[in-house]
Design an enzyme around this catalytic site. Structure first.
Site, PDB file in Angstrom:
ATOM      1  N   GLU A 293      41.201  38.924  50.261  1.00 15.52           N
ATOM      2  CA  GLU A 293      40.792  38.279  49.009  1.00 15.52           C
ATOM      3  C   GLU A 293      41.418  36.894  48.902  1.00 15.52           C
ATOM      4  OE1 GLU A 293      41.283  41.885  45.956  1.00 15.52           O
ATOM      5  OE2 GLU A 293      42.944  41.516  47.336  1.00 15.52           O
ATOM      6  N   ASN A 383      49.786  43.841  35.794  1.00 14.95           N
ATOM      7  CA  ASN A 383      48.753  42.851  36.097  1.00 14.95           C
ATOM      8  C   ASN A 383      47.360  43.469  36.142  1.00 14.95           C
ATOM      9  OD1 ASN A 383      50.699  40.825  36.335  1.00 14.95           O
ATOM     10  ND2 ASN A 383      50.967  41.180  38.521  1.00 14.95           N
ATOM     11  N   GLY A 387      42.073  44.037  43.761  1.00 12.56           N
ATOM     12  CA  GLY A 387      41.222  44.523  44.841  1.00 12.56           C
ATOM     13  C   GLY A 387      41.847  45.626  45.659  1.00 12.56           C
TER      14      GLY A 387
END
Length: 501
Positions: A293, A383, A387
């Protein structure tokens, strides 16, 4: 009043030149209650003028939006929006302390999503459609299409779907920063096509973000760089984790399960993942590739060392020094990088096909291999899942790393009888690594997993207590032995005394 000295050469589409406005004027075009889809993926390529201007507007007006991005935003944008009560709902990921507080106080409704699923949920109508898109660009071509900057995230879909679009042209990103983007928007069900990616370097889309020029309602110029990543130097714990994992890879090569090229790598953000990847430079590895990512400093260190041939991601999130290095030597990287939409970078289909080695960070894991990567104490969002779930469920090897214990006198054990929140079940986890050692869980039953996790991953200060729990739980029987009246005693003790000991 619009300035006369704006760099209009960045706009190759004449009709847009009549739509140049200030960030403050653009913020006024966002209606109260709107669903806004903004560019930005882990501090890269985000809205640096319009969203901050909307936050300022919310300080004096009763206005708020639902905000969708690719991932977290940089600078203080999320914080300012939260502090000024400008957010109704936020998704799919964030990493800001002020916003985190608002989420945990339920002042902002946070939807923590797998990053691969946001576009699908929009296409299917599972979440409200985007009213306005705000997309950062370095350049606008002669068709009115966007050349993105340092991320793609969900931008391609937002621009294609939104009936109104605001483009932020960032004049600090060189117009030469192009040729690495690969944009496409998938068809909705039941016409979903195969994603034809068979190697990490395959390109399947276009180098620009396609949109309807009639939907563009404003062009804003900005000159603010991405928030630099903050990476600390590897410490004793992160170095130990890295060494355990590198030895594991070397063992797999000796067994013939992997070659020195390994398989395409994915790594979550942060100092542990960065340390692991950096450690590959000194190992017996070659011709490495990455399908991830976020491309961090370690990605470019590996390319510069000659160890990595190609890297695919959805954003470039690096330190300031690394950013300048990329811009100065962009010709050296241009044919070794591709940035994709996150529904492609995180696609389970592609991850499974390519055989990704996924390395992600855990907040805590338990003796059977269940992983918590999002919540503190079971109820407070940190958080988000990002992914990690996309990769963990579909990877060739799903690896989670964390320190064995932390805080003063090792007051917190990160290996526990039972996790306080489950993001990744034991079925999706192959390898667990702490600074104490590595547990290979492949092919093991729950009781066998508990044995190797306790022996290899638990901090010595907690090993005896966790071993005692497991032994007494076995007396109760069952496939996955637990003492339900004691399973969360470590968490409860910390809440009461400030230490799990």
């Amino acid at each position: 009043m619009i300035e006369d000295n704006l760099p209009l050469e960045r706009i190759n589409f004449e009709a847009y030149k009549t739509k140049i406005i200030t960030a403050e004027q653009a913020a006024q075009l966002i209606p109260n209650g709107a669903v806004v889809g903004a560019s930005g993926f882990t501090k890269a390529g985000d809205s640096k003028s319009v969203l901050p201007a909307f936050a300022k507007r919310a300080a004096t007006e009763d206005v708020a939006i639902t905000l969708l991005t690719g991932a977290s935003l940089g600078h203080t944008t999320d914080a300012d929006l939260a502090a000024n009560h400008a957010l109704i709902r936020r998704m799919p990921f964030q990493a800001d302390a002020t916003l985190r507080k608002s989420i945990n106080n339920y002042e902002v409704k946070y939807v923590d999503q797998h990053l691969s699923e946001t576009i699908e949920q929009l296409q299917c109508g599972h979440i409200p459609a985007v009213d306005i898109a705000i997309i950062e660009a370095s350049f606008i071509n002669d068709q009115g299409f966007i050349i993105p900057t340092t991320s793609i995230g969900n931008s391609a879909y937002f621009a294609a779907a939104a009936p109104k679009i605001i483009i932020e042209i960032n004049t600090l990103v060189p117009v030469s920063f192009r040729g690495i983007h690969d944009n496409c928007v998938p068809q909705s069900y039941p016409n979903r096509e195969i994603i034809p990616i068979q190697t990490v370097s395959d390109r399947i889309g276009e180098a620009f973000i396609r949109l309807n020029p009639e939907h563009v309602i404003g062009i804003v110029f900005t000159d603010i760089l991405d928030t630099p990543a903050e990476l600390t130097h590897p410490d004793e714990k992160t170095t130990a984790i890295s060494q355990h994992l590198l030895r594991f890879f070397e063992g797999e090569i000796k067994k013939g399960s992997l070659t020195p090229s390994l398989l395409p790598l994915q790594a979550g953000i942060g100092k542990v993942a960065n340390a692991v990847l950096t450690g590959l430079i000194d190992g017996p590895f070659e011709n490495l590739t990455m399908y991830s990512e976020v491309l961090q400093d370690s990605t470019f260190d590996l390319i510069d060392s000659g160890k990595m041939n190609f890297a695919s991601g959805s954003s470039i999130t690096v330190t300031e020094n690394c950013y300048q290095r990329i811009l100065k030597n962009f010709d050296n990287y241009q044919d070794k990088l591709v940035l994709r939409p996150q529904n492609i970078s995180n696609s389970p289909e592609v991850i499974r096909r390519l055989g990704i080695i996924a390395i992600n960070t855990a907040i805590e894991f338990d003796i059977y291999g269940n992983v918590n990567s999002t919540h503190i104490g079971g109820n407070r969002m940190m958080n988000g899942i990002g992914g990690s779930g996309d990769f963990a469920r579909n990877a060739y090897l799903s690896i989670f790393v964390t320190q064995a214990a932390s805080k003063d006198q090792n007051a917190i054990s990160h290996v526990l009888p039972m996790v306080s929140h489950v993001d990744h079940t034991e079925h999706d986890v192959d390898i667990l690594v702490t600074d104490q050692g590595l547990a290979d869980l492949r092919g093991l039953s729950p009781r066998e997993r508990a044995e190797v996790i306790i022996d290899n991953c638990v901090h010595p200060d907690y090993r005896e207590a966790i071993r005692d729990y497991f032994e007494r739980a076995k007396l109760e029987g069952g496939h996955t032995p637990h003492l339900l009246n004691e399973a969360f005693n470590f968490h409860l003790k910390f809440k009461q005394t400030g230490s799990m000991k």
